[in-house]
Design an enzyme around this catalytic site. Structure first.
Site, mmCIF file in Angstrom:
data_model
loop_
_atom_site.group_PDB
_atom_site.id
_atom_site.type_symbol
_atom_site.label_atom_id
_atom_site.label_comp_id
_atom_site.label_asym_id
_atom_site.label_seq_id
_atom_site.Cartn_x
_atom_site.Cartn_y
_atom_site.Cartn_z
ATOM 1 N N ASP A 111 0.518 -1.111 0.318
ATOM 2 C CA ASP A 111 0.467 -0.147 -0.127
ATOM 3 C C ASP A 111 1.315 0.987 0.139
ATOM 4 O OD1 ASP A 111 -2.014 -1.721 0.279
ATOM 5 O OD2 ASP A 111 -1.963 -1.363 2.589
HETATM 6 O O1 LIG Z 1 -8.916 -7.968 2.924
HETATM 7 P P1 LIG Z 1 -8.791 -7.242 1.956
HETATM 8 O O2 LIG Z 1 -8.853 -5.736 2.543
HETATM 9 O O3 LIG Z 1 -7.331 -7.514 0.650
HETATM 10 O O4 LIG Z 1 -6.826 -6.870 2.953
HETATM 11 C C1 LIG Z 1 -6.485 -6.260 4.302
HETATM 12 C C2 LIG Z 1 -5.549 -5.924 4.876
HETATM 13 O O5 LIG Z 1 -4.591 -7.103 4.425
HETATM 14 O O6 LIG Z 1 -4.194 -4.919 3.599
HETATM 15 C C3 LIG Z 1 -3.760 -4.302 4.397
HETATM 16 C C4 LIG Z 1 -2.190 -4.508 3.968
HETATM 17 O O7 LIG Z 1 -2.322 -4.271 2.319
HETATM 18 C C5 LIG Z 1 -3.568 -4.776 5.919
HETATM 19 O O8 LIG Z 1 -3.579 -3.602 6.957
HETATM 20 C C6 LIG Z 1 -5.221 -5.743 6.398
HETATM 21 O O9 LIG Z 1 -5.657 -5.873 6.783
#
Ligand SMILES: O=P(O)(O)OC[C@@]1(O)O[C@H](CO)[C@@H](O)[C@@H]1O
Length: 310
Positions: free
Chosen positions: A252
């Site tokens: 991210d």
């Molecule tokens: O389930 P999603 O929305 O694909 O991913 C959620 C997540 O894994 O993404 C972030 C890391 O990229 C974490 O902070 C969070 O827990």
């Protein structure tokens, strides 16, 4: 203004432990609880780089309240849509040998909640670019992401997609400005591996043919990435090792750093990739997104080259 959308935010519980063993309890050495979710991580990373964003998302219960408070404490702007239930808690364990992630489905949303979000998009006068990141909560209607794109694009905004969803291929024809898959996602979406330069060329062409304008492809622990704008492909590789603490938010923050440099200066791919790789690496050295303390130093140690055109 950049807006981020985290449809399915999470409190991340990150723990370190001795090696996990089946049928045995394990006591952790430390635990931290942080406000997260992919789009929120992007907003936090922008904030660290001195750029304000508006964070959008669905939030519920005590965990949702905690996240929104944290977002505001960090000085980020936030326009929450409140829903019922409890925003999920995701668990990440580093047992010294492996990283494990346990991701929950999240609080369900209704068509009314979706309408509230569309209304925010329709009335956001300063919406320039919407970054849609992460999974979609239970009970979202099948056209939810397409609708989000349509509402943003109707205002003339660019849309960036970082989705852990098989919907990405379907959404490609709506011409997102940028997608940021990792190597697993790229293979899952387009059905081809991305292990060599030639394979990457093929996969990138498939993405562009489907409608995507630009692709930033990251390859996790390999410490490298590719960027394609439909004309050229760049390859970036970090030339330093890191001590991995948690790779959870690294992708991210890589995306945020890339957009920070590239969005207003599209010719500056090389610098954008250096900053992106350096930021992702530094984030992986801490729990959550860390302090970006080594980003400047690391940026000087990322090699970027353009692939030959074929
Ligand atoms: O389930 P999603 O929305 O694909 O991913 C959620 C997540 O894994 O993404 C972030 C890391 O990229 C974490 O902070 C969070 O827990």
């Amino acid at each position: 203004m950049f807006y981020t959308l985290t449809a399915n935010p999470a409190v991340d519980m990150t723990v370190s432990s001795s090696p996990l063993e089946p049928d045995e309890n394990v006591r952790t050495g430390s635990a931290s609880y942080t406000a997260n979710g992919k789009g929120l991580d992007v907003s936090f990373a922008f904030k660290k780089m001195g750029v304000d964003t508006v964070a959008l998302g669905f939030f519920a219960g005590f965990t949702g309240k905690f996240i929104v408070e944290e977002v505001m404490n960090l000085g980020c702007l936030c326009r929450p849509v409140w829903t019922d239930g409890i925003t999920r808690i995701n668990t990440y364990v580093n047992d010294g040998q492996h990283e494990y992630g346990i991701l929950n489905p999240g609080a369900p949303i209704t068509p009314q909640h979706q309408e509230e979000l569309y209304n925010i998009l329709d009335t956001a006068g300063d919406l320039e670019c919407l970054i849609v990141s992460g999974s979609v909560p239970p009970k979202a209607t099948p056209d939810f992401l397409a609708q989000v794109m349509e509402h943003a694009q109707a205002r003339g905004a660019d849309v960036v997609l970082d989705l852990s969803s098989d919907k990405l291929k379907e959404l490609a024809h709506k011409k997102p400005l940028l997608i940021k898959p990792n190597h697993h996602e790229m293979k899952a979406i387009f059905g081809v591996p991305v292990d060599t330069d030639d394979e990457v060329r093929v996969a990138m062409k498939m993405a562009h043919d489907a409608g995507v304008q630009n692709v930033l492809l990251t390859r996790g622990s390999r410490g490298d990435a590719y960027f394609s704008n439909g004309e050229d492909i760049w390859y970036a590789k970090r030339e330093f090792n890191i001590k991995l603490v948690s790779s959870v938010c690294a992708g991210d923050c890589t995306l945020a750093a890339f957009l920070h440099k590239w969005y207003r200066d599209r010719d500056n791919v090389e610098e954008a990739m250096k900053l992106a790789m350096a930021t992702g690496a530094n984030v992986a050295e801490s729990v959550g997104i860390g302090d970006f303390g080594h980003v400047d130093e690391y940026s000087k140690r990322v090699a970027v080259r353009k692939l030959d055109r074929q």
